[in-house]
Design an enzyme around this catalytic site. Structure first.
Site, mmCIF file in Angstrom:
data_model
loop_
_atom_site.group_PDB
_atom_site.id
_atom_site.type_symbol
_atom_site.label_atom_id
_atom_site.label_comp_id
_atom_site.label_asym_id
_atom_site.label_seq_id
_atom_site.Cartn_x
_atom_site.Cartn_y
_atom_site.Cartn_z
ATOM 1 N N PRO A 2 -6.584 -9.182 -28.205
ATOM 2 C CG PRO A 2 -6.976 -11.223 -27.154
ATOM 3 C CD PRO A 2 -7.478 -10.337 -28.253
ATOM 4 C CD GLU A 3 -2.450 -6.009 -30.880
ATOM 5 O OE1 GLU A 3 -1.595 -6.726 -31.423
ATOM 6 O OE2 GLU A 3 -3.244 -5.297 -31.520
ATOM 7 C CG HIS A 90 -19.635 -16.020 -24.632
ATOM 8 N ND1 HIS A 90 -20.366 -16.295 -25.772
ATOM 9 C CD2 HIS A 90 -20.190 -14.900 -24.093
ATOM 10 C CE1 HIS A 90 -21.313 -15.371 -25.902
ATOM 11 N NE2 HIS A 90 -21.231 -14.521 -24.901
ATOM 12 N NE ARG A 109 -16.204 -9.603 -32.333
ATOM 13 C CZ ARG A 109 -15.649 -8.578 -32.960
ATOM 14 N NH1 ARG A 109 -14.879 -7.732 -32.297
ATOM 15 N NH2 ARG A 109 -15.845 -8.401 -34.246
ATOM 16 C CE LYS A 151 10.423 -6.090 -48.930
ATOM 17 N NZ LYS A 151 11.875 -6.303 -49.035
#
Ligand SMILES: [Zn+2]
Length: 270
Positions: A2-3, A90, A109, A151
């Site tokens: 999931p983002e 789960h 997971r 950077k």
């Protein structure tokens, strides 16, 4: 995984069912998540959920005595179910609400997390050192330009660093770099002011498009099997190595950058 858009849509899905409701019981069937669920989390019992917020990829359930932090990890998901709904495999955690509904957490997971922060004047350590939210006015081209000066790290790793900006995961980094014609291996310090402005605008638009698309799946939120899918909008490069570039037609290349698969067009992105 999931983002940010999936987490934001989870927040939107839970919020109307949660705010103002009392938590009558916390039921943890499996405490061994990424970190063991802290015993202190039970302090949430008897409290009213005052708000459901998000910071980076953490959902924050605020009460008068502290807040729960929920991270979905690699495979976590939340849904709203009626009291008495049998847990499936789960389904590790239930928050029973005074409304007769439950917030249910599923995570095959178990890389997700449920944490607790009491109201003691400080924020939970996982929220330390986070950069700005990408969809707020704090994240501007000028900010990114100044932050990137000198950077040497690649622009792809730079933009995925939570200390620079939170929530730009691999998919959205790939897509926004392509949209901005920026090669993912370019040193961050070589970004021009104009490129930084374009890059920031594209990051915002790709995240907003995903949230908007995810918003259309909200009605599934109260179904037991209503797992939110990946909001795989019209992706232009992610997962498309070897396919023709949608702009110039040459084959998209791929490379590992910071251990993450990166797809790009070596003609369009410089
Ligand atoms: Zn191209």
């Amino acid at each position: 995984m999931p983002e940010l858009p999936e987490v934001e849509v989870s927040r939107m899905g839970i919020k109307p069912h949660a705010v103002g409701k009392k938590i009558t019981q916390l039921n943890v069937r499996q405490p061994k998540l990424r970190w063991v669920v802290p015993a202190k989390l039970y302090d949430i019992e008897g409290q009213i959920i005052r708000s459901v917020k998000r910071r980076a990829k953490y959902l924050i359930l605020k009460t008068d005595v502290g807040y729960a932090l929920i991270h979905l990890g690699m495979s976590g998901s939340l849904c709203i179910v009626s009291e008495g709904t049998m847990p499936a495999k789960h389904d590790h955690i239930d928050l029973h609400l005074s409304s007769g509904q439950m917030i249910r957490y599923n995570d095959p997971r178990r890389f997700g997390a449920w944490l607790w922060q009491p109201n003691n004047g400080s924020e939970h350590p996982v929220l330390d050192k986070l950069g700005p939210e990408p969809l707020t006015a704090d994240f501007t081209g000028e900010y990114l330009f100044e932050k990137s000066c000198n950077k040497r790290t690649t622009i792809k790793q730079f933009i995925m660093n939570n200390a620079v900006v939170v929530g730009v995961g691999n998919i959205y980094a790939n897509e926004s770099l392509f949209m901005s014609n920026i090669h993912p291996k370019r040193p961050a310090g070589h970004l021009t002011r104009e490129e930084a402005a374009r890059f920031v605008a594209n990051i915002k638009s790709v995240l907003l498009a995903a949230i908007e698309q995810g918003g259309t799946t909200l009605k599934n939120f109260t179904q037991v099997d209503g797992k939110l899918g990946y909001f795989t909008q019209k992706l232009q490069v992610y997962g498309k190595q070897g396919k023709p570039c949608s702009i110039c037609g040459i084959k998209l290349e791929s490379a590992k950058i910071g251990q993450r698969n990166t797809v790009f067009c070596s003609a369009c992105q410089v």
